[in-house]
Design a protein around this motif. Structure first.
Motif, PDB file in Angstrom:
ATOM      1  N   ILE A 152      12.465  23.562  33.577  1.00 18.55           N
ATOM      2  CA  ILE A 152      13.919  23.432  33.722  1.00 18.55           C
ATOM      3  C   ILE A 152      14.463  24.589  34.566  1.00 18.55           C
ATOM      4  O   ILE A 152      15.274  24.397  35.472  1.00 18.55           O
ATOM      5  N   ARG A 153      13.984  25.795  34.267  1.00 19.34           N
ATOM      6  CA  ARG A 153      14.455  26.967  35.040  1.00 19.34           C
ATOM      7  C   ARG A 153      14.105  26.831  36.511  1.00 19.34           C
ATOM      8  O   ARG A 153      14.914  27.127  37.387  1.00 19.34           O
ATOM      9  N   GLU A 154      12.865  26.403  36.781  1.00 23.22           N
ATOM     10  CA  GLU A 154      12.419  26.261  38.175  1.00 23.22           C
ATOM     11  C   GLU A 154      13.314  25.289  38.930  1.00 23.22           C
ATOM     12  O   GLU A 154      13.753  25.573  40.043  1.00 23.22           O
ATOM     13  N   VAL A 155      13.591  24.142  38.305  1.00 24.14           N
ATOM     14  CA  VAL A 155      14.388  23.118  38.989  1.00 24.14           C
ATOM     15  C   VAL A 155      15.817  23.624  39.200  1.00 24.14           C
ATOM     16  O   VAL A 155      16.406  23.420  40.264  1.00 24.14           O
ATOM     17  N   MET A 156      16.367  24.328  38.222  1.00 21.36           N
ATOM     18  CA  MET A 156      17.724  24.865  38.418  1.00 21.36           C
ATOM     19  C   MET A 156      17.732  25.874  39.560  1.00 21.36           C
ATOM     20  O   MET A 156      18.700  25.969  40.310  1.00 21.36           O
ATOM     21  N   GLU A 157      16.628  26.613  39.710  1.00 21.42           N
ATOM     22  CA  GLU A 157      16.545  27.581  40.809  1.00 21.42           C
ATOM     23  C   GLU A 157      16.448  26.845  42.152  1.00 21.42           C
ATOM     24  O   GLU A 157      17.160  27.196  43.095  1.00 21.42           O
ATOM     25  N   ILE A 158      15.585  25.827  42.199  1.00 16.11           N
ATOM     26  CA  ILE A 158      15.447  25.057  43.452  1.00 16.11           C
ATOM     27  C   ILE A 158      16.794  24.433  43.832  1.00 16.11           C
ATOM     28  O   ILE A 158      17.186  24.393  44.995  1.00 16.11           O
ATOM     29  N   GLU A 159      17.517  23.969  42.831  1.00 18.07           N
ATOM     30  CA  GLU A 159      18.821  23.332  43.077  1.00 18.07           C
ATOM     31  C   GLU A 159      19.938  24.360  43.253  1.00 18.07           C
ATOM     32  O   GLU A 159      21.102  24.018  43.368  1.00 18.07           O
ATOM     33  N   ARG A 160      19.567  25.630  43.185  1.00 13.89           N
ATOM     34  CA  ARG A 160      20.507  26.751  43.362  1.00 13.89           C
ATOM     35  C   ARG A 160      21.701  26.670  42.419  1.00 13.89           C
ATOM     36  O   ARG A 160      22.863  26.840  42.834  1.00 13.89           O
ATOM     37  N   VAL A 161      21.414  26.391  41.153  1.00 14.14           N
ATOM     38  CA  VAL A 161      22.471  26.393  40.142  1.00 14.14           C
ATOM     39  C   VAL A 161      22.837  27.851  39.874  1.00 14.14           C
ATOM     40  O   VAL A 161      21.966  28.654  39.525  1.00 14.14           O
ATOM     41  N   SER A 162      24.095  28.169  40.048  1.00 14.34           N
ATOM     42  CA  SER A 162      24.466  29.578  39.934  1.00 14.34           C
ATOM     43  C   SER A 162      25.843  29.733  39.258  1.00 14.34           C
ATOM     44  O   SER A 162      26.817  29.190  39.760  1.00 14.34           O
ATOM     45  N   PRO A 163      25.905  30.463  38.130  1.00 19.35           N
ATOM     46  CA  PRO A 163      24.761  31.028  37.428  1.00 19.35           C
ATOM     47  C   PRO A 163      24.126  29.946  36.575  1.00 19.35           C
ATOM     48  O   PRO A 163      24.844  29.078  36.074  1.00 19.35           O
ATOM     49  N   PRO A 164      22.804  29.986  36.392  1.00 17.45           N
ATOM     50  CA  PRO A 164      22.179  28.959  35.552  1.00 17.45           C
ATOM     51  C   PRO A 164      22.517  29.198  34.086  1.00 17.45           C
ATOM     52  O   PRO A 164      22.653  30.355  33.674  1.00 17.45           O
ATOM     53  N   PRO A 165      22.665  28.138  33.287  1.00 15.61           N
ATOM     54  CA  PRO A 165      22.874  28.348  31.857  1.00 15.61           C
ATOM     55  C   PRO A 165      21.646  29.017  31.237  1.00 15.61           C
ATOM     56  O   PRO A 165      20.537  28.854  31.755  1.00 15.61           O
ATOM     57  N   ILE A 166      21.863  29.762  30.182  1.00 12.15           N
ATOM     58  CA  ILE A 166      20.735  30.478  29.566  1.00 12.15           C
ATOM     59  C   ILE A 166      19.869  29.512  28.777  1.00 12.15           C
ATOM     60  O   ILE A 166      20.347  28.816  27.870  1.00 12.15           O
ATOM     61  N   ALA A 167      18.588  29.450  29.161  1.00 12.79           N
ATOM     62  CA  ALA A 167      17.645  28.550  28.485  1.00 12.79           C
ATOM     63  C   ALA A 167      16.789  29.378  27.532  1.00 12.79           C
ATOM     64  O   ALA A 167      16.362  30.480  27.866  1.00 12.79           O
ATOM     65  N   SER A 168      16.561  28.846  26.328  1.00 13.75           N
ATOM     66  CA  SER A 168      15.730  29.574  25.358  1.00 13.75           C
ATOM     67  C   SER A 168      14.962  28.596  24.478  1.00 13.75           C
ATOM     68  O   SER A 168      15.300  27.410  24.398  1.00 13.75           O
ATOM     69  N   CYS A 169      13.907  29.129  23.829  1.00 14.30           N
ATOM     70  CA  CYS A 169      13.106  28.325  22.897  1.00 14.30           C
ATOM     71  C   CYS A 169      13.527  28.663  21.469  1.00 14.30           C
ATOM     72  O   CYS A 169      13.611  29.836  21.105  1.00 14.30           O
ATOM     73  N   LYS A 170      13.795  27.630  20.686  1.00 13.47           N
ATOM     74  CA  LYS A 170      14.077  27.836  19.264  1.00 13.47           C
ATOM     75  C   LYS A 170      12.862  27.351  18.484  1.00 13.47           C
ATOM     76  O   LYS A 170      12.384  26.238  18.739  1.00 13.47           O
ATOM     77  N   TRP A 171      12.367  28.199  17.584  1.00 16.76           N
ATOM     78  CA  TRP A 171      11.171  27.819  16.826  1.00 16.76           C
ATOM     79  C   TRP A 171      11.463  26.599  15.975  1.00 16.76           C
ATOM     80  O   TRP A 171      12.549  26.509  15.418  1.00 16.76           O
ATOM     81  N   PRO A 172      10.544  25.621  15.834  1.00 18.75           N
ATOM     82  CA  PRO A 172       9.206  25.670  16.404  1.00 18.75           C
ATOM     83  C   PRO A 172       9.136  25.139  17.837  1.00 18.75           C
ATOM     84  O   PRO A 172       8.343  25.651  18.622  1.00 18.75           O
ATOM     85  N   ASN A 173       9.914  24.110  18.191  1.00 19.94           N
ATOM     86  CA  ASN A 173       9.682  23.546  19.522  1.00 19.94           C
ATOM     87  C   ASN A 173      10.905  22.857  20.112  1.00 19.94           C
ATOM     88  O   ASN A 173      10.803  21.762  20.638  1.00 19.94           O
ATOM     89  N   ASP A 174      12.033  23.536  20.000  1.00 20.09           N
ATOM     90  CA  ASP A 174      13.243  23.036  20.656  1.00 20.09           C
ATOM     91  C   ASP A 174      13.562  23.913  21.861  1.00 20.09           C
ATOM     92  O   ASP A 174      13.257  25.105  21.868  1.00 20.09           O
ATOM     93  N   ILE A 175      14.238  23.309  22.835  1.00 19.51           N
ATOM     94  CA  ILE A 175      14.706  24.077  23.993  1.00 19.51           C
ATOM     95  C   ILE A 175      16.229  23.950  24.024  1.00 19.51           C
ATOM     96  O   ILE A 175      16.771  22.845  23.892  1.00 19.51           O
ATOM     97  N   TYR A 176      16.871  25.082  24.176  1.00 20.16           N
ATOM     98  CA  TYR A 176      18.333  25.130  24.167  1.00 20.16           C
ATOM     99  C   TYR A 176      18.860  25.560  25.532  1.00 20.16           C
ATOM    100  O   TYR A 176      18.229  26.344  26.248  1.00 20.16           O
TER     101      TYR A 176
END
Ligand code: BTN
Length: 265
Positions: free
Chosen positions: A100-124
Motif C-alpha cells: 500500500i505504501r509503495e503504491v501511494m508513493e508511486i501515485e505521489r499521494v502527499s502526504p500519505p495517510p499513516i499506515a500501521s499494523c494492528k496485532w494480529p493481522n489488521d492494517i490501518y
C-alpha cells in the motif's frame, strides 16, 4: 477480467504466483481450501471480483462488493518445523502495508495517510481498518498440510458504499486519499513484498518480527485483549518468536495466540 486486473497475466509469468480468477465466488478462502484439497500447489492465488460469503475472523462477515476491492487467497505449504505458522500472518500484514505504501508513493499521494499494523493481522490507515487477513491452516497428523492466507483490502469502495455499521471503523484507500487505484498494481506490489517476506521467514525471521514491530500500532500501548479464555488487560510489550503478543499484566507476562484487541492509549 476487469481492465485493472489484466496486468496480472504478465506478472504471473514473471513470478511463482499463479492466479485463478473468479467473477464471483462464495469466499476465496473457501475456494482455496477446496483447491488445496485437490493438491493445487504453493503460490496458487485465488482472486475474485466479488465474494457472496466473504469471511472475517471469529466467524464475522467480510463486506465484499463487486469490482471495488481486493479479495485474494494464497495457498502455502510451509514445512511445520521451520517457523511457527502464525508468523505467516505477520509477514502477510507487513506485505500489505509495504505494498500500500509503495503504491501511494508511486501515485505521489502527499502526504500519505499513516499506515500501521494492528496485532494480529489488521492494517490501518490512520485510526480505521483498511485491510484484514484470515489465515486458515489444515493439518495432516501433526504436520501442516497447507495454509490459506486470505487478504481483503478496501481499495476503491466509497464512504457512501460502506455499510452504516462499518463507517466509524473501516476505510478504504480511495476514501483516505481521494483517488482511484488499480487493484492489479496493488496486488503486484503486495505479492512481490509477500514473496520476499515469506522467504525471509526461512532465513531471518527476526527481520520480520522487528520490521512488523517497527510498523505496529499495538506495541507499547495499553490494551484489552478479548481471548477465548477471557479478558486480559495490560501493556503490549512485544511479540515472541511465534508471533504471540506479550502482554504485561499485574499478574505477570501473558503470551497470547489469538484475540480481538482494543488499544487504550
Ligand atoms: C478480518 O479482519 O476479519 C479478516 C478479513 C479477511 C477477508 C479476506 S477477503 C479474501 C479472503 N476470503 C475470505 O472469505 N476472507 C478473506
Amino acid at each position: 477480467m476487469p481492465k485493472d486486473l489484466q496486468c496480472l497475466a504478465r506478472f504471473q509469468e514473471e513470478t511463482e504466483f499463479k492466479f485463478l480468477y473468479y467473477t464471483s465466488t462464495d469466499s476465496t478462502n473457501s475456494e482455496a481450501k477446496r483447491l488445496a484439497n485437490l493438491s493445487y500447489p504453493e503460490w496458487t492465488v485465488v482472486l475474485a471480483n466479488e465474494q457472496t460469503s466473504g469471511r472475517g475472523r471469529h466467524g464475522r462477515n467480510w463486506h465484499s462488493p463487486e469490482g471495488r476491492n481486493i479479495y485474494m487467497t494464497i495457498i502455502l505449504r510451509p514445512p511445520s518445523e521451520e517457523f511457527h505458522y502464525n508468523l505467516i500472518n505477520l509477514s502477510a500484514a507487513l506485505s500489505v502495508l509495504e505494498g500500500i505504501r509503495e503504491v501511494m508513493e508511486i501515485e505521489r499521494v502527499s502526504p500519505p495517510p499513516i499506515a500501521s499494523c494492528k496485532w494480529p493481522n489488521d492494517i490501518y490507515l490512520g485510526d480505521k481498518k483498511v485491510s484484514g487477513i484470515l489465515s486458515e491452516a489444515t493439518f495432516k497428523g501433526n504436520a501442516i498440510d497447507y495454509i490459506v492466507v486470505g487478504i481483503g483490502i478496501n481499495a476503491n469502495i466509497t464512504q457512501e458504499e460502506l455499510p452504516h455499521e462499518l463507517r466509524g471503523i473501516a476505510t478504504s484507500l480511495a476514501i483516505e486519499t481521494g483517488r482511484h487505484y488499480s487493484r492489479g498494481q496493488l496486488i503486484k506490489s503486495i505479492l512481490r513484498n509477500f514473496e520476499k517476506n515469506y522467504r525471509m521467514l526461512y532465513t531471518d525471521k527476526d527481520y520480520i518480527l522487528n520490521t512488523w514491530g517497527q510498523n505496529s500500532s499495538t506495541l507499547f500501548k495499553k490494551v484489552k485483549a478479548y481471548t477465548n479464555e477471557g479478558l486480559i488487560e495490560g501493556l503490549a510489550e512485544g511479540i515472541d518468536e511465534r508471533g504471540f503478543l506479550i502482554i504485561h499484566t499485574p499478574e505477570g507476562k501473558k503470551n497470547i495466540n489469538s484475540a480481538d484487541i482494543l488499544h487504550l492509549r
